[in-house]
Design a protein around this motif. Sequence first.
Motif, PDB file in Angstrom:
ATOM      1  N   UNK A 207     -16.036  -6.370  -6.918  1.00 33.45           N
ATOM      2  CA  UNK A 207     -15.267  -7.598  -6.007  1.00 33.45           C
ATOM      3  C   UNK A 207     -13.965  -7.578  -6.631  1.00 33.45           C
ATOM      4  N   UNK A 208     -13.476  -6.540  -7.188  1.00 32.06           N
ATOM      5  CA  UNK A 208     -11.965  -6.844  -7.601  1.00 32.06           C
ATOM      6  C   UNK A 208     -11.178  -6.518  -6.350  1.00 32.06           C
ATOM      7  N   UNK A 209     -10.133  -7.225  -6.020  1.00 35.89           N
ATOM      8  CA  UNK A 209      -9.406  -6.738  -4.881  1.00 35.89           C
ATOM      9  C   UNK A 209      -8.718  -5.378  -5.069  1.00 35.89           C
ATOM     10  N   UNK A 210      -8.864  -4.278  -4.289  1.00 39.75           N
ATOM     11  CA  UNK A 210      -8.309  -3.177  -4.492  1.00 39.75           C
ATOM     12  C   UNK A 210      -7.655  -2.571  -2.967  1.00 39.75           C
ATOM     13  N   UNK A 211      -6.349  -2.195  -3.316  1.00 37.64           N
ATOM     14  CA  UNK A 211      -5.676  -1.392  -2.305  1.00 37.64           C
ATOM     15  C   UNK A 211      -5.447  -0.187  -2.653  1.00 37.64           C
ATOM     16  N   UNK A 212      -5.892   1.023  -1.525  1.00 40.40           N
ATOM     17  CA  UNK A 212      -5.708   2.377  -1.826  1.00 40.40           C
ATOM     18  C   UNK A 212      -4.255   2.682  -1.115  1.00 40.40           C
ATOM     19  N   UNK A 213      -3.712   3.510  -2.098  1.00 39.99           N
ATOM     20  CA  UNK A 213      -2.266   4.054  -1.612  1.00 39.99           C
ATOM     21  C   UNK A 213      -2.428   5.674  -1.817  1.00 39.99           C
ATOM     22  N   UNK A 214      -1.583   6.222  -1.208  1.00 39.74           N
ATOM     23  CA  UNK A 214      -1.426   7.646  -1.344  1.00 39.74           C
ATOM     24  C   UNK A 214      -0.421   7.858  -2.688  1.00 39.74           C
ATOM     25  N   UNK A 215      -0.488   8.889  -3.429  1.00 36.06           N
ATOM     26  CA  UNK A 215       0.097   9.201  -4.589  1.00 36.06           C
ATOM     27  C   UNK A 215       2.048   8.822  -4.435  1.00 36.06           C
ATOM     28  N   UNK A 216       2.140   9.439  -3.215  1.00 39.90           N
ATOM     29  CA  UNK A 216       3.653   9.348  -3.010  1.00 39.90           C
ATOM     30  C   UNK A 216       4.089   8.054  -2.787  1.00 39.90           C
ATOM     31  N   UNK A 217       3.214   7.016  -2.791  1.00 38.65           N
ATOM     32  CA  UNK A 217       3.699   5.598  -2.078  1.00 38.65           C
ATOM     33  C   UNK A 217       4.109   4.723  -3.533  1.00 38.65           C
ATOM     34  N   UNK A 218       3.535   4.988  -4.691  1.00 39.98           N
ATOM     35  CA  UNK A 218       3.692   4.520  -5.899  1.00 39.98           C
ATOM     36  C   UNK A 218       5.209   3.901  -6.069  1.00 39.98           C
ATOM     37  N   UNK A 219       6.096   4.628  -5.989  1.00 39.62           N
ATOM     38  CA  UNK A 219       7.369   4.514  -6.267  1.00 39.62           C
ATOM     39  C   UNK A 219       7.973   3.316  -5.409  1.00 39.62           C
ATOM     40  N   UNK A 220       7.766   3.595  -4.168  1.00 37.75           N
ATOM     41  CA  UNK A 220       8.270   2.459  -3.139  1.00 37.75           C
ATOM     42  C   UNK A 220       7.482   0.962  -3.553  1.00 37.75           C
ATOM     43  N   UNK A 221       6.178   1.232  -3.781  1.00 37.70           N
ATOM     44  CA  UNK A 221       5.397  -0.155  -4.000  1.00 37.70           C
ATOM     45  C   UNK A 221       6.166  -0.734  -5.271  1.00 37.70           C
ATOM     46  N   UNK A 222       6.575   0.199  -6.327  1.00 37.73           N
ATOM     47  CA  UNK A 222       7.165  -0.465  -7.301  1.00 37.73           C
ATOM     48  C   UNK A 222       8.589  -1.170  -7.025  1.00 37.73           C
ATOM     49  N   UNK A 223       9.263  -0.343  -6.137  1.00 41.10           N
ATOM     50  CA  UNK A 223      10.533  -0.820  -5.860  1.00 41.10           C
ATOM     51  C   UNK A 223      10.559  -2.064  -5.188  1.00 41.10           C
ATOM     52  N   UNK A 224       9.394  -2.501  -4.668  1.00 38.33           N
ATOM     53  CA  UNK A 224       9.335  -3.592  -3.883  1.00 38.33           C
ATOM     54  C   UNK A 224       8.943  -4.968  -4.616  1.00 38.33           C
ATOM     55  N   UNK A 225       8.673  -4.598  -6.054  1.00 32.78           N
ATOM     56  CA  UNK A 225       8.247  -5.434  -7.048  1.00 32.78           C
ATOM     57  C   UNK A 225       6.830  -5.969  -6.838  1.00 32.78           C
ATOM     58  N   UNK A 226       5.874  -5.020  -6.314  1.00 24.48           N
ATOM     59  CA  UNK A 226       4.564  -5.492  -6.184  1.00 24.48           C
ATOM     60  C   UNK A 226       3.470  -4.942  -7.194  1.00 24.48           C
ATOM     61  N   UNK A 227       3.950  -4.495  -8.278  1.00 23.46           N
ATOM     62  CA  UNK A 227       3.399  -4.088  -9.408  1.00 23.46           C
ATOM     63  C   UNK A 227       3.769  -4.582 -10.544  1.00 23.46           C
ATOM     64  N   UNK A 228       2.737  -5.374 -11.318  1.00 19.23           N
ATOM     65  CA  UNK A 228       3.022  -6.023 -12.549  1.00 19.23           C
ATOM     66  C   UNK A 228       3.099  -5.082 -13.756  1.00 19.23           C
ATOM     67  N   UNK A 229       2.243  -4.302 -13.750  1.00 22.72           N
ATOM     68  CA  UNK A 229       2.008  -3.023 -14.715  1.00 22.72           C
ATOM     69  C   UNK A 229       1.056  -1.964 -14.339  1.00 22.72           C
ATOM     70  N   UNK A 230       1.143  -1.039 -14.944  1.00 20.89           N
ATOM     71  CA  UNK A 230       0.285   0.312 -14.764  1.00 20.89           C
ATOM     72  C   UNK A 230      -0.668   0.372 -16.182  1.00 20.89           C
ATOM     73  N   UNK A 231      -1.935   0.823 -15.749  1.00 16.56           N
ATOM     74  CA  UNK A 231      -2.840   1.078 -16.903  1.00 16.56           C
ATOM     75  C   UNK A 231      -3.399   2.513 -16.228  1.00 16.56           C
ATOM     76  N   UNK A 232      -3.537   3.511 -17.180  1.00 16.57           N
ATOM     77  CA  UNK A 232      -3.955   4.481 -17.224  1.00 16.57           C
ATOM     78  C   UNK A 232      -5.165   4.812 -18.012  1.00 16.57           C
ATOM     79  N   UNK A 233      -5.771   6.042 -17.832  1.00 21.79           N
ATOM     80  CA  UNK A 233      -6.702   6.624 -19.006  1.00 21.79           C
ATOM     81  C   UNK A 233      -5.822   7.675 -19.634  1.00 21.79           C
TER      82      UNK A 233
END
Length: 344
Positions: A207-233
Amino acid sequence: METMRWADGCLEILDQTKLPGKVEYINCTEHRTVCEAIKRLSVRGAPAIGAAAAYGLALGAASVNAGTRKEFLTAVEDIAAELAATRPTAVNLKWAVDRILAKLKNCDCQAVNELKALLVREADDIYNEDLASNKKMGEFGRELVPDNAAILTHCNAGALATAGLGTALGVIRAARDAGKKVSVYADETRPLLQGARLTAWEMLQENIPVTLISDNMAGYLMSLGKVNLVIVGADRITANGDVANKIGTYGVAVLAKEHNVPFYVAAPMSTIDFNLASGKDIPIEERAAGEITHFAGIRVAPEGVGVWNPAFDVTPARLISAIITDRGVAKPPYGQSLAKLRLP
Ligand SMILES: CSC[C@H]1O[C@H](OP(=O)(O)O)[C@H](O)[C@@H]1O
């Protein structure tokens, strides 16, 4: 949902290639079944394939007919080599089998049956230690997650990649458990869609809100200021802090740097390979062309096209804001900070 479970001399592996549509387990009674499960990513994720290889070694050893300790050790070394060869990039795989081989060689037990029991106990320890490690990473990493954080993830570094809570997703779960409001943007992660199939599924289960994006959307998403941080393994981290992770991670890190978004890597110390000075030495797995030319079993690229399909890329340490481990958070310069976290 357990990634795997050991029951009465059989290893049951959750077949992640069937998720999210079907929950099916593969019953492994011999090590070669485990080898195949690792190769086709039925079990996947660095810590999870380490634990699976450990249990695979116990399975293989159980069927060894050896009269002496020496004969037994020789046979087990051959099985360990088969398991270690299944996927070259995630260091946890070789770390797990090497740890068990060392345990065998350092014990003075002569009875083959007792040696077989020791392998099972060591595999159990590796599995249980990973669960504890996930919890510690969550405790350390949640301090880096602000309230109302929108977090971008890439691939799946969740419970399905580990023995329990996940590395990157373990940090997200811990932040949520600490009362912080978090939401996730999940990169689908071509070509095998671990983000779309597994991370999205795990977050919905939580029940954690999740939005699926295609990989090529990540840059535009960040350019809109919608990402506060990235966490990867991570699949392998070298002594200087370079990180091998799922293909596409490097591009996300470059975009995060461009948009001043903190880029965090969460990984247990067992993922850090202090024998490698930098990421240029990490072996990168290349996989079958069909993973690229076909989508859901349907050919989408013309016959005869050339294909390059590296499963991982390397993100240089200079693009990484912090590395969250089970022994603490390492900050640059990683050559020093990771070494300080290393046990003597
Ligand atoms: C917690 S390690 C997860 C790590 O492993 C994944 O690779 P694969 O799905 O090919 O096993 C990916 O790199 C994840 O970040």
